[in-house]
Design an enzyme around this catalytic site. Structure first.
Site, PDB file in Angstrom:
ATOM      1  N   ASP A   1      -2.358   6.093  -5.087  1.00  0.00           N
ATOM      2  CA  ASP A   1      -3.363   7.042  -5.578  1.00  0.00           C
ATOM      3  C   ASP A   1      -2.837   7.862  -6.750  1.00  0.00           C
ATOM      4  OD1 ASP A   1      -2.905  10.129  -3.955  1.00  0.00           O
ATOM      5  OD2 ASP A   1      -1.611   8.370  -3.691  1.00  0.00           O
TER       6      ASP A   1
ATOM      7  N   PHE B   1       0.834  -1.208   0.000  1.00  0.00           N
ATOM      8  CA  PHE B   1       0.000   0.000   0.000  1.00  0.00           C
ATOM      9  C   PHE B   1       0.861   1.249   0.000  1.00  0.00           C
ATOM     10  CE2 PHE B   1      -3.970  -2.053   1.356  1.00  0.00           C
ATOM     11  CZ  PHE B   1      -3.511  -3.202   1.978  1.00  0.00           C
ATOM     12  N   ASP B   2       0.427   2.260  -0.718  1.00  0.00           N
ATOM     13  CA  ASP B   2       0.973   3.594  -0.539  1.00  0.00           C
ATOM     14  C   ASP B   2       0.332   4.128   0.739  1.00  0.00           C
ATOM     15  OD1 ASP B   2       0.305   6.765  -2.160  1.00  0.00           O
ATOM     16  OD2 ASP B   2       2.032   6.161  -0.956  1.00  0.00           O
ATOM     17  N   GLY B   3       0.873   5.179   1.315  1.00  0.00           N
ATOM     18  CA  GLY B   3       0.333   5.686   2.572  1.00  0.00           C
ATOM     19  C   GLY B   3      -0.757   6.720   2.359  1.00  0.00           C
TER      20      GLY B   3
ATOM     21  N   PHE C   1      -1.243  -0.771  -4.229  1.00  0.00           N
ATOM     22  CA  PHE C   1      -2.232   0.299  -4.337  1.00  0.00           C
ATOM     23  C   PHE C   1      -1.576   1.668  -4.208  1.00  0.00           C
ATOM     24  CE2 PHE C   1      -5.908  -2.363  -4.150  1.00  0.00           C
ATOM     25  CZ  PHE C   1      -5.601  -3.416  -3.302  1.00  0.00           C
TER      26      PHE C   1
END
Lengths: 218, 387
Positions: free
Chosen positions: B351, B232-234, B349
């Site tokens: 954004d 995951f990105d943060g 993931f």
């Protein structure tokens, strides 16, 4: 509720006529009642339907014991009722029936949505007799024909298949069985045990035909 | 670029006293990140159990077939275009219209589709399920993979044939014949929705469902068959986009200032926090049976934040949420591609399309979460990556 249904069928008949002036396939609606009180008001029922612009070709006043015979005499292929016991009586004597449910969410008024539900829990003795398989298949074939008169998108008629408990393979065989009976389903949902209630407001069928697929098989 | 694990952060800066690193989720204390990597590679070599063909599919419980109830399972909904490759069929649809497209599909009904970008992810989910069933045979806390597509039911037979051909354990599906599938996602408590259509993904996010648009990586890379790896990105993925807003509006210095001032304030949650939580719950089931070292689920945080400063707030937030993440990688702005290539996640993931594209170029299976302030930038520089 039933009124909307009739209007939809009427619209469909019109569109069928539009497609081809010599269209022989049409929805023919028969109104039947076993309520003796209503029968006494027969003339007011008839004029009421005219008043609401409902296209009803025949009226039939029967009593509870022999209404199924009336259905049969009138060559009714599909009997729609909100009365469960009437529906099962008719089914037992070989007339395909469907329940009109009273749903909170009202189904769309521009598309007739017919749901076929595979009910894995049908008791063997309430199914239709083998002699009537032909009748059901004939009806299915005609329904399929009507659907084919319309395009894939933007059709006033839509078939939905829901398999409640079986695996995807049983859903596949249902799809194939329906297809061989002439019905190509538009939407298919294989629930595999997931609850049906949460999605009923999304499916929005006008009525549901519950069959076990052995009814349609040869 | 600083590579750190949760263990090392405490040692680094005095400020991190409040962190109280609990018995590390990484099992016994391992030193550098490199060591961990080797450990995993050994692990991979050891157990490539061929998935047993019998008994893996429809499990019989008391004469019936066993399907988990949606509210108990972790429901993952995938669309046809991400589970399988349907490029040729897409072309037919675009060039010749829907009727020809459906005719083509029916004609090729017995030809299974090839795997798509979400395929390795789904296989990995099934591997986890197999392990869960071994340890908890009666439990419904499993991954439940559902095919949700707005394809017409005419494609149904081909899809079912394909699912069978690839030996996938997908029993639930939903072909809406053109109407929006979002209602069904909600009705079945969907924990994650993967699609090739960013519009549908946005709709899902707006309804509070974790969702991401998947892209086909430009080259094939091998991923583990025995351990599910999710990265995951943060910001704007696990956490809200509040900090990104500051960064975009006022620049890097203001961003650092803001993070420092708010170090003890928790970040707000982002769209994929719930999914990480669901993964964590399943991980705990393995830990409870002494499988911490051998856990088939591993999670990664890959963020541009830096460990010494802005990263602390991220870790504190995760701690406060009670979420464990196995590895936190603070890149301090360095490119994510090489790091992801080392991790080889089944899905990553982010954004920002910039990162997603960069990852896809290196062969990482990346998914775009169209959430938050970064989307306004994305609109300008959106080059379509091959689906």
């Amino acid at each position: 509720m039933a009124r909307k249904l009739l209007m939809l069928m009427h619209e469909m008949n019109e569109r069928l006529q539009q497609e081809s002036a010599k269209e022989l396939l049409q929805f023919d609606v028969v109104l039947i009642t076993t309520d003796s009180q209503q029968q006494q008001q027969s003339s007011s029922i008839i004029s009421s339907t005219k008043h609401h612009g409902l296209e009803i070709s025949r009226f039939c006043f029967a009593n509870e014991e022999d209404f199924v015979e009336s259905l049969q005499t009138n060559n009714v292929q599909l009997f729609l009722t909100s009365d469960k016991s009437e529906a099962s009586q008719a089914t037992q004597k070989g007339v395909l029936s469907a329940l009109l449910d009273h749903q909170e969410a009202s189904p769309p008024s521009d598309q007739l949505r017919i749901m076929f539900c595979e009910d894995a829990i049908i008791q063997p003795d309430t199914g239709p007799t083998p002699a009537n398989r032909e009748a059901i298949q004939g009806f299915a074939a005609q329904l399929g024909e009507i659907r084919r008169r319309f395009s894939l998108a933007d059709s006033p008629l839509c078939f939905i298949l829901v398999t409640a408990h079986g695996s995807k393979d049983s859903c596949a065989s249902s799809l194939l069985t329906l297809r061989s009976s002439g019905i190509s389903v538009d939407e298919a949902y294989c629930l595999a045990g997931a609850p049906r209630d949460p999605i009923m407001p999304l499916l929005q069928p006008h009525f549901t035909i519950r069959i076990s697929f052995s009814d349609l098989e040869e | 670029m600083v590579k750190m694990s949760l263990d090392s952060v405490q040692v680094m800066s005095g400020q991190a006293k409040e962190l109280k690193v609990a018995p590390s989720s990484n099992g016994d204390s391992r030193g550098s990140w490199e060591e961990k990597e080797e450990f995993h590679q050994d692990n991979l070599g050891l157990t490539t159990k061929p998935t047993p063909v019998t008994g893996r599919r429809a499990r019989k419980v008391e004469g019936g077939v066993f399907f988990p109830k949606p509210e108990n399972a972790v429901t993952i909904a995938v669309s046809t275009r991400v589970l399988f490759r349907t490029d040729r069929e897409q072309k037919v649809f675009q060039q010749k219209g829907v009727e020809e497209y459906l005719r083509y599909q029916i004609e090729h009904e017995n030809e299974p589709f090839a795997p798509g970008p979400a395929f390795p992810f789904v296989k990995a989910l099934e591997a986890v399920n197999a392990r869960l069933r071994e340890l908890y045979p009666q439990s419904e806390e499993l991954f439940d993979i559902v095919l949700v597509t707005y394809n017409h039911a005419h494609v149904g037979i081909r899809l079912i044939n394909t699912i069978n051909h690839h030996n996938l354990f997908i029993e639930r599906f939903c072909m809406t014949g053109g109407s929006s599938p979002i209602g069904y996602l909600k009705a079945w408590h969907t924990n994650l929705y993967l699609s090739a259509d960013s519009e549908k993904v946005r709709e899902a996010l707006a309804e509070g469902i974790a969702a991401a648009t998947m892209f086909l990586p430009e080259k094939q890379t091998e991923v583990s068959e025995s351990q599910l790896r999710v990265a995951f990105d943060g910001d704007a993925v696990l956490f809200s986009d509040e900090s990104e807003r500051i960064f975009k509006a006022h620049g890097l210095d203001k961003f650092f200032e803001h993070e420092r001032d708010n170090e003890d304030t928790l970040l707000d949650h982002g769209p994929l926090k719930g999914f990480l939580e669901a993964l964590g719950k399943l991980q705990k089931k393995f830990y409870a049976k002494g499988q911490r070292l051998n856990c088939p689920i591993r999670t990664y945080l890959v963020t541009a934040r830096s460990a010494a400063s802005s990263g602390i707030r991220a870790l504190k937030t995760l701690r406060a949420w009670g979420l464990e993440i196995d590895e936190a990688l603070f890149l301090a702005g360095a490119p994510k591609g090489p790091m992801l290539d080392k991790i080889r996640p089944h899905i990553y993931f982010d954004d920002q399309m910039f990162h997603v594209e960069g990852a896809a170029e290196m062969g990482t299976i990346a998914a775009h979460v169209p959430y938050g302030v970064a989307q306004k930038h994305n609109a300008k520089q959106n080059t379509s990556v091959g689906k």
